[in-house]
Design an enzyme around this catalytic site. Structure first.
Site, mmCIF file in Angstrom:
data_model
loop_
_atom_site.group_PDB
_atom_site.id
_atom_site.type_symbol
_atom_site.label_atom_id
_atom_site.label_comp_id
_atom_site.label_asym_id
_atom_site.label_seq_id
_atom_site.Cartn_x
_atom_site.Cartn_y
_atom_site.Cartn_z
ATOM 1 N N ARG A 110 36.611 42.813 41.866
ATOM 2 C CA ARG A 110 35.537 43.097 40.919
ATOM 3 C C ARG A 110 35.780 44.463 40.288
ATOM 4 O O ARG A 110 36.257 45.397 40.958
ATOM 5 C CB ARG A 110 34.179 43.109 41.639
ATOM 6 C CG ARG A 110 33.687 41.740 42.055
ATOM 7 C CD ARG A 110 33.330 40.861 40.863
ATOM 8 N NE ARG A 110 32.753 39.595 41.247
ATOM 9 C CZ ARG A 110 33.416 38.424 41.256
ATOM 10 N NH1 ARG A 110 34.686 38.380 40.890
ATOM 11 N NH2 ARG A 110 32.797 37.312 41.583
ATOM 12 N N HIS B 240 40.001 38.569 33.646
ATOM 13 C CA HIS B 240 39.286 37.900 34.750
ATOM 14 C C HIS B 240 39.689 36.427 34.856
ATOM 15 O O HIS B 240 38.850 35.517 34.783
ATOM 16 C CB HIS B 240 37.768 38.033 34.577
ATOM 17 C CG HIS B 240 37.016 37.824 35.863
ATOM 18 N ND1 HIS B 240 35.888 38.532 36.198
ATOM 19 C CD2 HIS B 240 37.241 36.975 36.907
ATOM 20 C CE1 HIS B 240 35.431 38.128 37.379
ATOM 21 N NE2 HIS B 240 36.244 37.174 37.824
HETATM 22 P P1 NDP Z 1 35.974 36.262 51.755
HETATM 23 O O1 NDP Z 1 34.536 36.438 52.041
HETATM 24 O O2 NDP Z 1 36.657 35.053 52.274
HETATM 25 O O3 NDP Z 1 36.788 37.520 52.295
HETATM 26 C C1 NDP Z 1 36.317 38.823 52.177
HETATM 27 C C2 NDP Z 1 37.172 39.729 53.038
HETATM 28 O O4 NDP Z 1 36.772 41.075 52.801
HETATM 29 C C3 NDP Z 1 37.007 39.455 54.526
HETATM 30 O O5 NDP Z 1 38.234 39.594 55.178
HETATM 31 C C4 NDP Z 1 36.055 40.569 54.974
HETATM 32 O O6 NDP Z 1 36.209 40.959 56.326
HETATM 33 C C5 NDP Z 1 36.504 41.692 54.067
HETATM 34 N N1 NDP Z 1 35.455 42.698 53.917
HETATM 35 C C6 NDP Z 1 34.204 42.569 53.410
HETATM 36 N N2 NDP Z 1 33.532 43.717 53.462
HETATM 37 C C7 NDP Z 1 34.378 44.613 54.031
HETATM 38 C C8 NDP Z 1 34.262 45.979 54.366
HETATM 39 N N3 NDP Z 1 33.132 46.670 54.119
HETATM 40 N N4 NDP Z 1 35.319 46.573 54.948
HETATM 41 C C9 NDP Z 1 36.454 45.888 55.208
HETATM 42 N N5 NDP Z 1 36.636 44.575 54.896
HETATM 43 C C10 NDP Z 1 35.599 43.967 54.316
HETATM 44 O O7 NDP Z 1 36.133 36.361 50.163
HETATM 45 P P2 NDP Z 1 37.256 35.693 49.257
HETATM 46 O O8 NDP Z 1 38.581 36.040 49.814
HETATM 47 O O9 NDP Z 1 36.942 34.269 49.022
HETATM 48 O O10 NDP Z 1 36.992 36.443 47.865
HETATM 49 C C11 NDP Z 1 37.099 37.848 47.771
HETATM 50 C C12 NDP Z 1 36.613 38.308 46.395
HETATM 51 O O11 NDP Z 1 37.548 37.986 45.383
HETATM 52 C C13 NDP Z 1 35.324 37.673 45.904
HETATM 53 O O12 NDP Z 1 34.186 38.238 46.520
HETATM 54 C C14 NDP Z 1 35.385 37.973 44.422
HETATM 55 O O13 NDP Z 1 34.784 39.234 44.179
HETATM 56 C C15 NDP Z 1 36.880 38.067 44.133
HETATM 57 N N6 NDP Z 1 37.346 36.980 43.262
HETATM 58 C C16 NDP Z 1 37.953 37.290 42.085
HETATM 59 C C17 NDP Z 1 38.431 36.309 41.266
HETATM 60 C C18 NDP Z 1 39.152 36.623 40.015
HETATM 61 O O14 NDP Z 1 39.490 35.714 39.260
HETATM 62 N N7 NDP Z 1 39.464 37.867 39.731
HETATM 63 C C19 NDP Z 1 38.281 34.890 41.616
HETATM 64 C C20 NDP Z 1 37.654 34.675 42.883
HETATM 65 C C21 NDP Z 1 37.184 35.692 43.660
HETATM 66 P P3 NDP Z 1 35.731 39.992 57.536
HETATM 67 O O15 NDP Z 1 36.580 38.763 57.434
HETATM 68 O O16 NDP Z 1 36.036 40.753 58.767
HETATM 69 O O17 NDP Z 1 34.289 39.701 57.303
HETATM 70 C C1 OXD Z 2 34.833 34.236 41.449
HETATM 71 C C2 OXD Z 2 35.404 34.695 40.180
HETATM 72 O O1 OXD Z 2 34.176 35.010 42.148
HETATM 73 O O2 OXD Z 2 35.899 33.855 39.399
HETATM 74 O O3 OXD Z 2 35.070 33.054 41.780
HETATM 75 O O4 OXD Z 2 35.411 35.896 39.914
#
Ligand code: NDP
Ligand code: OXD
Length: 308
Positions: A223, A271
């Site tokens: 993000r 994006h």
């Molecule tokens: P998940 O919820 O599967 O994974 C999030 C990861 O971040 C987990 O490993 C979690 O740790 C870790 N995390 C969260 N908070 C913290 C913190 N404070 N400190 C350390 N680690 C942290 O999410 P996804 O992988 O599915 O997606 C991640 C992000 O990607 C989405 O939220 C979105 O913002 C972005 N995205 C962007 C897209 C784009 O096109 N640019 C498309 C899709 C998504 P733990 O496992 O230990 O909880």
């Molecule tokens: C998502 C994105 O969060 O597209 O899936 O950014």
């Protein structure tokens, strides 16, 4: 049970066809043609207008078309009903490919070759093996893990940081503030795949960049608000960072006058790192609806307290 679809960036007709294949007989309405709001039990949404979901008195399930749910959680009127987020092969494969491409782009100096081509210069540049490049991934969840696995098949050294320690074959796991510092100190290419929460907002800042070795590259595909944009410009302009690939920005679309567009060390995509392809993602929506109707545990339920 009627489903309301609301997204200005997804094609409702394509979704209608994909959902009909998997849930024949389910009535789908497309916002703003809601009809009687009391009919709506489920909503399939991406960035709905603030307050819209609160206007549906019998809403009992929200399914997000995106993986990141902060646009929903930031609406103070969001109804307190189960919220399921998108986890699908389409997103993970797209993201793994995008991250692999960006890591290769900087490691194999693809932009330098583009500049040489523009001058008709045939000039091989030195690059080390992939095994000499360490990629540190912030967020080792669905997308971070998929990216890590893909990079491992290419022989990159991969480290990952998450809230709780992880076991991913060939990937060294770090957690907590000390773990972050230890990972950053070794990272040549830093990838952000964290959810946006109060804890992670602004994490890509001057202090974090200073903790990376000189010449590191930053890839933000999570993000825009993870990044302090002025700090990135300063770290690039001082020469500490070699480059940045940004798929997301604080303001989207990125305004034409924004300095990122013309910065020689920044590469922008609008994006698109990972997209919720209906053909690959409708099955997950159907499964959420099926589980909801059957009163079974819902897949990929968002933990509202955690914020992801
Ligand atoms: P998940 O919820 O599967 O994974 C999030 C990861 O971040 C987990 O490993 C979690 O740790 C870790 N995390 C969260 N908070 C913290 C913190 N404070 N400190 C350390 N680690 C942290 O999410 P996804 O992988 O599915 O997606 C991640 C992000 O990607 C989405 O939220 C979105 O913002 C972005 N995205 C962007 C897209 C784009 O096109 N640019 C498309 C899709 C998504 P733990 O496992 O230990 O909880
Ligand atoms: C998502 C994105 O969060 O597209 O899936 O950014």
């Amino acid at each position: 049970m009627t489903l309301l679809f609301c997204s200005s960036s997804d094609n409702a007709n394509v979704w209608r066809a994909e959902i009909a294949k998997r849930l024949p007989g389910l009535e789908m309405r497309v916002w703003p043609d809601v009809g009687d709001p009391a009919d709506i039990r489920m909503a399939l949404v991406w960035k709905p207008p603030a307050g819209m979901l609160a206007s549906l008195p019998n809403l009992s399930l929200i399914v997000s078309l995106g993986a990141g749910v902060e646009p929903l959680l930031e609406d103070p009127t969001l109804p307190d009903v189960p919220l399921v987020r998108m986890v699908s092969d389409g997103l993970t494969l797209d993201m793994a490919g995008y991250i692999a491409f960006q890591v290769l782009r900087w490691h194999r100096q693809m932009d330098d070759y583009a500049a040489l081509q523009a001058q008709a210069r045939w000039e091989p540049l030195d690059h080390g093996p992939a095994s000499a490049v360490t990629v540190g991934i912030l967020g080792l969840g669905e997308l971070g893990t998929a990216a890590a696995r893909t990079l491992r098949t290419m022989d990159y050294r991969v480290l990952g940081w998450s809230r709780s320690p992880k076991q991913v074959e060939g990937v060294e796991s770090f957690s907590g503030p000390d773990g972050l510092a230890a990972m950053l100190a070794q990272t040549n290419t830093l990838v952000c795949l964290l959810p946006l929460t109060p804890d992670t907002q602004g994490i890509l800042n001057a202090a974090l960049f200073a903790a990376l070795p000189a010449g590191a590259v930053v890839v933000n595909a999570a993000r825009g608000r993870h990044l302090v944009e002025a700090d990135l410009l300063a770290a690039l302009d001082s020469g500490h960072l070699r480059g940045a690939s940004l798929d997301v920005t604080v303001t989207e679309p990125l305004p034409p006058e924004h300095p990122f567009w013309r910065h020689p060390k920044i590469r922008i995509t609008p994006h698109v790192a990972a997209v919720t392809h209906p053909s690959l993602s409708a099955a997950q929506v159907a499964e959420a609806v099926r589980a909801f109707r059957a009163g079974e545990p819902l897949p990929n339920l968002v933990d509202r307290k955690r914020g992801y």
